[in-house]
Design a protein around this motif. Structure first.
Motif, PDB file in Angstrom:
ATOM      1  N   GLN A   1     -34.085  -9.786 -17.897  1.00  0.00           N
ATOM      2  CA  GLN A   1     -34.722 -10.119 -19.174  1.00  0.00           C
ATOM      3  C   GLN A   1     -33.861  -9.686 -20.352  1.00  0.00           C
ATOM      4  O   GLN A   1     -33.888 -10.305 -21.422  1.00  0.00           O
ATOM      5  CB  GLN A   1     -36.102  -9.469 -19.269  1.00  0.00           C
TER       6      GLN A   1
ATOM      7  N   ASP B   1     -35.722 -19.477 -22.492  1.00  0.00           N
ATOM      8  CA  ASP B   1     -36.051 -19.145 -21.117  1.00  0.00           C
ATOM      9  C   ASP B   1     -37.199 -20.049 -20.659  1.00  0.00           C
ATOM     10  O   ASP B   1     -38.279 -20.036 -21.261  1.00  0.00           O
ATOM     11  CB  ASP B   1     -36.458 -17.672 -21.016  1.00  0.00           C
TER      12      ASP B   1
ATOM     13  N   TYR C   1     -38.602 -19.871 -17.599  1.00  0.00           N
ATOM     14  CA  TYR C   1     -39.000 -19.279 -16.326  1.00  0.00           C
ATOM     15  C   TYR C   1     -40.407 -19.709 -15.908  1.00  0.00           C
ATOM     16  O   TYR C   1     -40.642 -20.003 -14.733  1.00  0.00           O
ATOM     17  CB  TYR C   1     -38.932 -17.757 -16.408  1.00  0.00           C
TER      18      TYR C   1
ATOM     19  N   LYS D   1     -41.202 -21.395 -12.506  1.00  0.00           N
ATOM     20  CA  LYS D   1     -42.090 -20.738 -11.556  1.00  0.00           C
ATOM     21  C   LYS D   1     -43.190 -21.684 -11.101  1.00  0.00           C
ATOM     22  O   LYS D   1     -43.564 -21.697  -9.914  1.00  0.00           O
ATOM     23  CB  LYS D   1     -42.697 -19.490 -12.199  1.00  0.00           C
TER      24      LYS D   1
ATOM     25  N   TRP E   1     -36.426 -21.036  -4.750  1.00  0.00           N
ATOM     26  CA  TRP E   1     -35.570 -20.014  -5.334  1.00  0.00           C
ATOM     27  C   TRP E   1     -34.298 -19.877  -4.513  1.00  0.00           C
ATOM     28  O   TRP E   1     -34.341 -19.874  -3.283  1.00  0.00           O
ATOM     29  CB  TRP E   1     -36.267 -18.664  -5.393  1.00  0.00           C
TER      30      TRP E   1
ATOM     31  N   ASP F   1     -36.780 -14.303  -6.371  1.00  0.00           N
ATOM     32  CA  ASP F   1     -37.371 -14.635  -7.659  1.00  0.00           C
ATOM     33  C   ASP F   1     -36.418 -14.172  -8.754  1.00  0.00           C
ATOM     34  O   ASP F   1     -36.153 -12.965  -8.888  1.00  0.00           O
ATOM     35  CB  ASP F   1     -38.720 -13.933  -7.809  1.00  0.00           C
TER      36      ASP F   1
ATOM     37  N   GLN G   1     -36.746 -14.005 -12.009  1.00  0.00           N
ATOM     38  CA  GLN G   1     -37.429 -13.342 -13.132  1.00  0.00           C
ATOM     39  C   GLN G   1     -37.138 -13.994 -14.483  1.00  0.00           C
ATOM     40  O   GLN G   1     -37.903 -13.827 -15.426  1.00  0.00           O
ATOM     41  CB  GLN G   1     -37.089 -11.853 -13.185  1.00  0.00           C
ATOM     42  N   VAL G   2     -36.030 -14.701 -14.592  1.00  0.00           N
ATOM     43  CA  VAL G   2     -35.707 -15.468 -15.790  1.00  0.00           C
ATOM     44  C   VAL G   2     -35.099 -16.789 -15.345  1.00  0.00           C
ATOM     45  O   VAL G   2     -34.576 -16.900 -14.239  1.00  0.00           O
ATOM     46  CB  VAL G   2     -34.710 -14.724 -16.720  1.00  0.00           C
ATOM     47  N   PHE G   3     -35.181 -17.786 -16.218  1.00  0.00           N
ATOM     48  CA  PHE G   3     -34.563 -19.079 -15.922  1.00  0.00           C
ATOM     49  C   PHE G   3     -34.016 -19.639 -17.236  1.00  0.00           C
ATOM     50  O   PHE G   3     -34.589 -20.556 -17.834  1.00  0.00           O
ATOM     51  CB  PHE G   3     -35.575 -20.041 -15.303  1.00  0.00           C
TER      52      PHE G   3
END
Length: 283
Positions: free
Chosen positions: A136, A184, A186, A190, A200, A205, A207-209
């Motif tokens: 993050q 982001d 995410y 998700k 994934w 995972d 946690q950010v995308f």
């Protein structure tokens, strides 16, 4: 798990895998990036005591490349030598995603981001470097490049209290301009993952995308590796933060831990705001 030469990967569970000779062999390469590519300016190193161990708490920038981290470590080695012990906590997923990189990092002092490794390092008399904000932090939007992001993770506070070690913040300006994180997505990613439409990578995972502009992709989507642009970086070692109480009782006091966390975050933000002004005056 083995490397390309069929040798076993160092798994980051041993403090003995740190290799001063390997670190020394890497110094000329780091020096080139330090002097000519990122043109690093730095100050505040007088805040690190000559012999006392410390918990270095950082805010890192610039995607997975995180060039300020590498430049900070180069500064440590050139000032204190390769023999003075310092270990950096590294996310466990690196061993799954890139075991070759993980093996190299272990030789420079990386260990698993696990409480028992941090405690073992401190009890050995070593200093420890931790970046609580994780993904993050390193992929926060470009518009938040001057914001301290610790992601609410307070394990480092409990560690400092339990082991009675001083916290010294490390910050940087410029590294988050070596790529431009537009945003982001995410939550959207998700949702697609939960629908079975987006598996994934390595079943981890992220946690950010993030969506970002930078090398080598032009436009990067997801937490994929990047090569940093040659932007000047300014790093700073901040004054130590000493708490009023230490020990296991303090570490188990949630209200006190929250107070200490906010104290560290706010002081780091004040220092970063000042570093931004200082760097702009130097331009």
């Amino acid at each position: 798990m083995k490397l390309k030469d069929n040798s076993p990967v160092r798994q980051g569970w041993s403090l003995g895998d740190r290799n001063p000779e390997f670190i020394a062999s890497m110094m000329p390469y780091w020096e080139w990036f330090y002097r000519y590519y990122f043109r690093v300016k730095t100050d505040g190193w007088e805040h690190i005591p000559t012999e006392e161990q410390v918990l270095l708490v950082g805010s890192h920038n610039g995607g997975l490349a995180s060039p300020d981290t590498a430049m900070m470590m180069y500064d440590w080695f050139r000032r204190f030598g390769t023999e003075r012990l310092v270990y950096g906590l590294m996310h466990q997923s690196v061993w799954t995603i890139n075991p070759d990189l993980a093996d190299l990092a272990v030789q420079t002092g990386a260990v698993r981001a696990h409480p028992k490794m941090a405690i073992a390092a401190l009890q050995k008399g070593a200093s420890v470097l931790v970046y609580p904000g994780g993904a993050q932090d390193v992929f926060r939007p470009y518009s938040e490049r001057y914001k301290i992001e610790l992601a609410g993770r307070k394990g480092f506070i409990k560690l400092a209290l339990r082991e009675k070690v001083t916290i010294i913040p490390v910050i940087a300006v410029g590294a988050h301009e070596t790529l431009m994180v537009l945003g982001d997505c995410y939550q959207q990613a998700k949702q697609l993952h939960e629908w079975g439409m987006l598996p994934w990578l390595y079943n981890i995972d992220p946690q950010v995308f993030p969506i970002y502009l930078g090398l080598p992709w032009g436009v990067g989507v997801g937490p994929v590796p990047n090569f940093p642009l040659p932007i000047s970086i300014y790093t700073r070692i901040c004054p130590p933060i000493v708490f009023e109480r230490y020990g296991r009782k303090a570490a188990n006091d949630r209200v006190y831990v929250d107070y200490c966390y906010e104290l560290v975050r706010s002081k780091m933000q004040q220092e970063l705001d000042q570093l931004v002004m200082d760097s702009q005056q130097d331009c």
